[in-house]
Design an enzyme around this catalytic site. Structure first.
Site, PDB file in Angstrom:
ATOM      1  N   CYS A  17       0.836  -1.190   0.000  1.00 43.50           N
ATOM      2  CA  CYS A  17       0.000   0.000   0.000  1.00 43.50           C
ATOM      3  C   CYS A  17       0.880   1.253   0.000  1.00 43.50           C
ATOM      4  O   CYS A  17       1.850   1.288   0.751  1.00 43.50           O
ATOM      5  CB  CYS A  17      -0.887  -0.042   1.255  1.00 43.50           C
ATOM      6  SG  CYS A  17      -2.021   1.330   1.388  1.00 43.50           S
ATOM      7  N   PRO A  18       0.610   2.231  -0.828  1.00 39.50           N
ATOM      8  CA  PRO A  18      -0.568   2.393  -1.688  1.00 39.50           C
ATOM      9  C   PRO A  18      -0.353   1.975  -3.141  1.00 39.50           C
ATOM     10  O   PRO A  18      -1.205   2.233  -3.975  1.00 39.50           O
ATOM     11  CB  PRO A  18      -0.810   3.904  -1.618  1.00 39.50           C
ATOM     12  CG  PRO A  18       0.583   4.470  -1.598  1.00 39.50           C
ATOM     13  CD  PRO A  18       1.391   3.474  -0.754  1.00 39.50           C
TER      14      PRO A  18
END
Length: 80
Positions: A17-18
């Protein structure tokens, strides 16, 4: 049974993430309206992030699976 043959595949394995959602955004943008994108990810946070992405942008999360630490998603791009 739903046909899960994708028009495109995004392999975000090994990314955290992200990055998977950022890549997903670009791949969905390049997909034709109504197209089906298969996403392959290994980051557990995609279980939260990808459904939220679909709801927020109006795409259809057709199918979601988990297989031995790999997360699979089939997303149909909205017609708009």
């Amino acid at each position: 049974m739903t046909d899960l043959t994708p028009d495109a595949v995004l392999d975000a394995s090994g990314l955290n993430c992200p990055e998977p959602v950022m890549m997903l955004h670009q791949h969905v943008r390049d997909l034709a309206a109504g197209g089906l994108l298969k996403v392959i990810a290994t980051d557990p946070s995609t279980r939260r992030d990808i459904p939220k992405f679909c709801v927020f942008l109006g795409h259809d999360l057709v199918e979601q699976q988990e297989q031995a630490g790999t997360y699979l998603y089939w997303i149909r791009k909205n017609a708009g």
